[in-house]
Design a protein around this motif. Sequence first.
Motif, PDB file in Angstrom:
ATOM      1  N   LEU A  14       0.869  -1.184   0.000  1.00 26.63           N
ATOM      2  CA  LEU A  14       0.000   0.000   0.000  1.00 26.63           C
ATOM      3  C   LEU A  14       0.904   1.231   0.000  1.00 26.63           C
ATOM      4  CD1 LEU A  14      -2.738   1.484   0.364  1.00 26.63           C
ATOM      5  CD2 LEU A  14      -2.400   1.222   2.841  1.00 26.63           C
ATOM      6  N   VAL A  22      -7.389   0.968   6.702  1.00 25.87           N
ATOM      7  CA  VAL A  22      -7.147   2.394   6.410  1.00 25.87           C
ATOM      8  C   VAL A  22      -8.385   3.163   6.838  1.00 25.87           C
ATOM      9  CG1 VAL A  22      -6.682   4.137   4.641  1.00 25.87           C
ATOM     10  CG2 VAL A  22      -5.637   1.874   4.471  1.00 25.87           C
ATOM     11  N   GLN A  77      -6.373  14.764   2.487  1.00 31.00           N
ATOM     12  CA  GLN A  77      -7.144  13.631   3.035  1.00 31.00           C
ATOM     13  C   GLN A  77      -6.254  12.846   4.004  1.00 31.00           C
ATOM     14  OE1 GLN A  77      -8.696  11.260  -0.220  1.00 31.00           O
ATOM     15  NE2 GLN A  77      -8.761  13.096  -1.521  1.00 31.00           N
ATOM     16  N   VAL A 114      -4.953  10.331   6.685  1.00 29.45           N
ATOM     17  CA  VAL A 114      -5.507   8.999   7.070  1.00 29.45           C
ATOM     18  C   VAL A 114      -4.644   8.395   8.183  1.00 29.45           C
ATOM     19  CG1 VAL A 114      -6.479   8.534   4.794  1.00 29.45           C
ATOM     20  CG2 VAL A 114      -4.105   7.885   5.279  1.00 29.45           C
ATOM     21  N   ALA A 168      -3.592   8.071   1.608  1.00 26.54           N
ATOM     22  CA  ALA A 168      -3.410   6.690   1.165  1.00 26.54           C
ATOM     23  C   ALA A 168      -3.618   6.680  -0.330  1.00 26.54           C
ATOM     24  CB  ALA A 168      -4.419   5.781   1.853  1.00 26.54           C
ATOM     25  N   LEU A 169      -2.609   6.218  -1.100  1.00 24.70           N
ATOM     26  CA  LEU A 169      -2.640   6.434  -2.536  1.00 24.70           C
ATOM     27  C   LEU A 169      -3.272   5.245  -3.270  1.00 24.70           C
ATOM     28  CD1 LEU A 169       0.897   8.035  -2.957  1.00 24.70           C
ATOM     29  CD2 LEU A 169      -1.290   9.197  -2.718  1.00 24.70           C
ATOM     30  N   GLU A 170      -2.564   4.164  -3.301  1.00 22.05           N
ATOM     31  CA  GLU A 170      -3.039   3.018  -4.097  1.00 22.05           C
ATOM     32  C   GLU A 170      -2.257   1.767  -3.692  1.00 22.05           C
ATOM     33  OE1 GLU A 170      -2.083   3.554  -8.196  1.00 22.05           O
ATOM     34  OE2 GLU A 170      -0.183   4.569  -7.715  1.00 22.05           O
ATOM     35  N   MET A 171      -2.608   0.617  -4.391  1.00 12.23           N
ATOM     36  CA  MET A 171      -1.881  -0.627  -4.194  1.00 12.23           C
ATOM     37  C   MET A 171      -0.760  -0.707  -5.221  1.00 12.23           C
ATOM     38  SD  MET A 171      -3.407  -1.946  -1.708  1.00 12.23           S
ATOM     39  CE  MET A 171      -4.896  -1.550  -0.860  1.00 12.23           C
ATOM     40  N   GLN A 224     -13.858  10.277  -1.306  1.00 10.99           N
ATOM     41  CA  GLN A 224     -12.761   9.925  -0.410  1.00 10.99           C
ATOM     42  C   GLN A 224     -13.117   8.654   0.385  1.00 10.99           C
ATOM     43  OE1 GLN A 224     -12.175  13.424   1.897  1.00 10.99           O
ATOM     44  NE2 GLN A 224     -10.974  14.482   0.286  1.00 10.99           N
ATOM     45  N   HIS A 229     -12.764   5.804  -1.801  1.00 11.70           N
ATOM     46  CA  HIS A 229     -11.361   5.500  -2.042  1.00 11.70           C
ATOM     47  C   HIS A 229     -10.799   4.673  -0.879  1.00 11.70           C
ATOM     48  CE1 HIS A 229      -7.218   6.089  -3.303  1.00 11.70           C
ATOM     49  NE2 HIS A 229      -6.933   6.563  -2.070  1.00 11.70           N
ATOM     50  N   ILE A 230     -11.073   5.154   0.357  1.00 10.25           N
ATOM     51  CA  ILE A 230     -10.588   4.415   1.530  1.00 10.25           C
ATOM     52  C   ILE A 230     -11.238   3.026   1.589  1.00 10.25           C
ATOM     53  CG2 ILE A 230     -10.620   4.402   4.067  1.00 10.25           C
ATOM     54  CD1 ILE A 230     -10.354   7.463   3.947  1.00 10.25           C
ATOM     55  N   LEU A 266      -9.543   0.754  -0.783  1.00 10.28           N
ATOM     56  CA  LEU A 266      -8.237   0.328  -0.286  1.00 10.28           C
ATOM     57  C   LEU A 266      -8.420  -0.779   0.760  1.00 10.28           C
ATOM     58  CD1 LEU A 266      -6.354   3.755   0.080  1.00 10.28           C
ATOM     59  CD2 LEU A 266      -6.015   1.994  -1.665  1.00 10.28           C
ATOM     60  N   ASN A 267      -9.378  -0.589   1.654  1.00  8.36           N
ATOM     61  CA  ASN A 267      -9.619  -1.591   2.681  1.00  8.36           C
ATOM     62  C   ASN A 267     -10.102  -2.901   2.035  1.00  8.36           C
ATOM     63  OD1 ASN A 267      -8.858  -0.213   5.012  1.00  8.36           O
ATOM     64  ND2 ASN A 267     -10.756   1.001   4.956  1.00  8.36           N
ATOM     65  N   ILE A 312      -7.152  -4.537   0.814  1.00  8.25           N
ATOM     66  CA  ILE A 312      -6.408  -5.132   1.928  1.00  8.25           C
ATOM     67  C   ILE A 312      -7.056  -6.454   2.325  1.00  8.25           C
ATOM     68  CG2 ILE A 312      -5.863  -4.828   4.389  1.00  8.25           C
ATOM     69  CD1 ILE A 312      -5.636  -1.790   3.726  1.00  8.25           C
ATOM     70  N   GLU A 352      -9.985  -2.511  -6.888  1.00 12.68           N
ATOM     71  CA  GLU A 352      -9.163  -1.563  -7.644  1.00 12.68           C
ATOM     72  C   GLU A 352     -10.028  -0.729  -8.577  1.00 12.68           C
ATOM     73  OE1 GLU A 352      -6.178  -0.708  -7.343  1.00 12.68           O
ATOM     74  OE2 GLU A 352      -5.933   0.475  -9.192  1.00 12.68           O
ATOM     75  N   ARG A 384     -11.705   1.781  -6.578  1.00 13.28           N
ATOM     76  CA  ARG A 384     -10.783   2.881  -6.229  1.00 13.28           C
ATOM     77  C   ARG A 384     -10.586   3.837  -7.404  1.00 13.28           C
ATOM     78  NH1 ARG A 384      -5.922   4.618  -6.822  1.00 13.28           N
ATOM     79  NH2 ARG A 384      -5.479   3.002  -8.382  1.00 13.28           N
TER      80      ARG A 384
END
Lengths: 147, 557
Positions: A16, A35, A81, A83, A105-108, B261, B264-265, B268-269, B272, B289, B292
Amino acid sequence: MEAFTDAKAWKAGNHLLVRAGGYVCALPLGSVRRVVRALPVHALPGARAELRGLAEFAGEPMPVLDLARLVQAPPGALPAQPVTVVVWAGPPDARSMVGLAADAALEMADVSPGTMVGGGGGLVRGEVGIGGEVVRVLDLEALGREP
Amino acid sequence: MSRDRRIPTGGRSRPSAAPQRDSDSAMMGLLLVTGSVLAGFLLLSAAVGTGGPRWPSFVFLFFGGAAATAYGFRVYPYFRKLERRLPEESERWLKLENRLIGAASHLGAGDLVRASEQTRGLPERLARMAEGASESLSGLAREIQDRSIEVASAADSVNQTASDLAAGSSEQAASVVQITAAMEELARTAAQIADNAARQASLAARAETSGDAGSAAVHEAVAGVEEVQKRIQAISSRADALGTRSKEIYRVLDLITEIAQETHILSLNAAIEAFAAGAEGRRFSVVAEEVRRLAQRAQESVASVRHLLDEFAGSIRATIVATEEGSKEANRVFERSRAAAAAIGDLRRASGDTSRVARQISMATHQQNAASDEVVMTLREVSQVVQRMTGGLKDLSGTADRLNSLGLNIQLLAQSFHLASPRSLKHLVEDWAKQIERAAGAGEMEGVLDSLVQRVAFVEMAYFVDTSGYTVTLCYNRAITGGRQLLGASGAREFDMTQRPWYRAVAREQRTALTPPYESLQNGETCFTVGAPVLNREGSFIGVLAVDINVNGWTRI
């Protein structure tokens, strides 16, 4: 900076990417728990500068560290933003949940160990080039070993 | 030393044989009486002898003898006594005659002092009469001297006053000419002012008309500005409404941004969690993805919309600011237009007033022009009068000059009398002559003369000339010459003064004399010389003391 690879080519990421000050850091997904938006923290008097304070996560108190201070990043742009990245820190047998305060938090991204350069056994395992930027790959197990 | 001058006696001499002849005459008288008695007795005796009685002869003889005896004892001694006193009386009467002649001579020469001295030895009545006559004449001469000085002084004052008046009159004439020129210039200027005032009145009338048109135009402008103000206020209201809507859009965009936002979070989660799920979660990670990326695109779209909305809001704010500025400017224009309308109204009224005042000025200036012409004519008449007055004053000045000259001549004539008066120059100079006669030598004489000269303001210089014509001493009045000595003693001694008229007159008459006026070599002013004889201890003539009198200084005393 000898070996930068194109991160766009990695569709399935194992890290991440987060922004901390002027650096972009890669956190191994195996150690990332969650996150969330920046958690409110309670500062601890007399604590080190890297420790912002204690926050509540899932009903438990959790220490929150300043990632930019940890990697000694230069000051960056004002975070739009902010986090808190909840990670497992420390060796596998004695890991604990720690919050890392980051600017975004940007990306994977996939980070291959063979593409890393540098590193000295500390928190930063090495550096890779992703999207034209230098990304510092962190070793969260080493975070528990920090004095 | 006696100052008695030699007195002319008229050639009369004393007869030395007269008493002897008078004595012989008395004896002859006695003999003739006795002889006449005897002759009468003899004639009577002869007549008696012819027949008459003899006693008358004896009676005649008796009385004749008695008469002869009486004559011999009484008349003869008396005549003898008279004959003895006759020479003394003759001498005394001769002396009286000489004194009378001397007094008359001094009187004839105008020397009343010595004439008076000459009358002191005369018999009392005669002396009183002569003294009275001398005093009367002296008083008259003194009065003439005083009055002549006053006349000369008055004439000098008149002359000075006439000169001053003539000068003042000339200046006045010049001033009148200047005033006349100034008045003529004033008249011309007044005419120009009248023309200018007329033009100004015309211009003011035109300005009044233009003011009316300007006032109407400004009122229209005010109405137009009011309409513009209303339009601007409407635009401002609409811009405010757009601003309010823009804020609502911003709030919606903020909400969308927040959702993006969160998405987006959340993605990401999800990624994960998919990673934690291992191979089973790989497909879910792809979905995460994509979510996102959608969230990212949504954020980018929101950013674009926000950017456009920023520009739109900026335009609205600029419009609001512009409308506010326009409203303010419209207000200012409105106020200025109203002020301009008021000013044009004032200007119109002022133009009307100016037109009326200019017409009044034009009329008044025309009247002033006419009055100036009259003043110019009057001034020209005044100028002629002043010029005539100036001529008259110049004539008066000439008359005063002649009167002054006449007074000076009278004064000099009066000074020909020698009076016992401080104003008698002859008396003064003779007194000085007496003082230098007592001097021991030339040096002492010069010291005495210099001290005398410095004390008298009207004396220019005094000098003593001996019988050889040599100037022994010469003293200047330093107050008049200013310390200068134009004609030095050495220069004066080069002249033979015995040939000068004043020296010759004094030496010839042995009496103080005056010269006619002449121009002084010292300062060019009019002066005259008074010369007095100087005698030695034996009474002999040794020279002449000459004193130069400054006429101006003399007439001012």
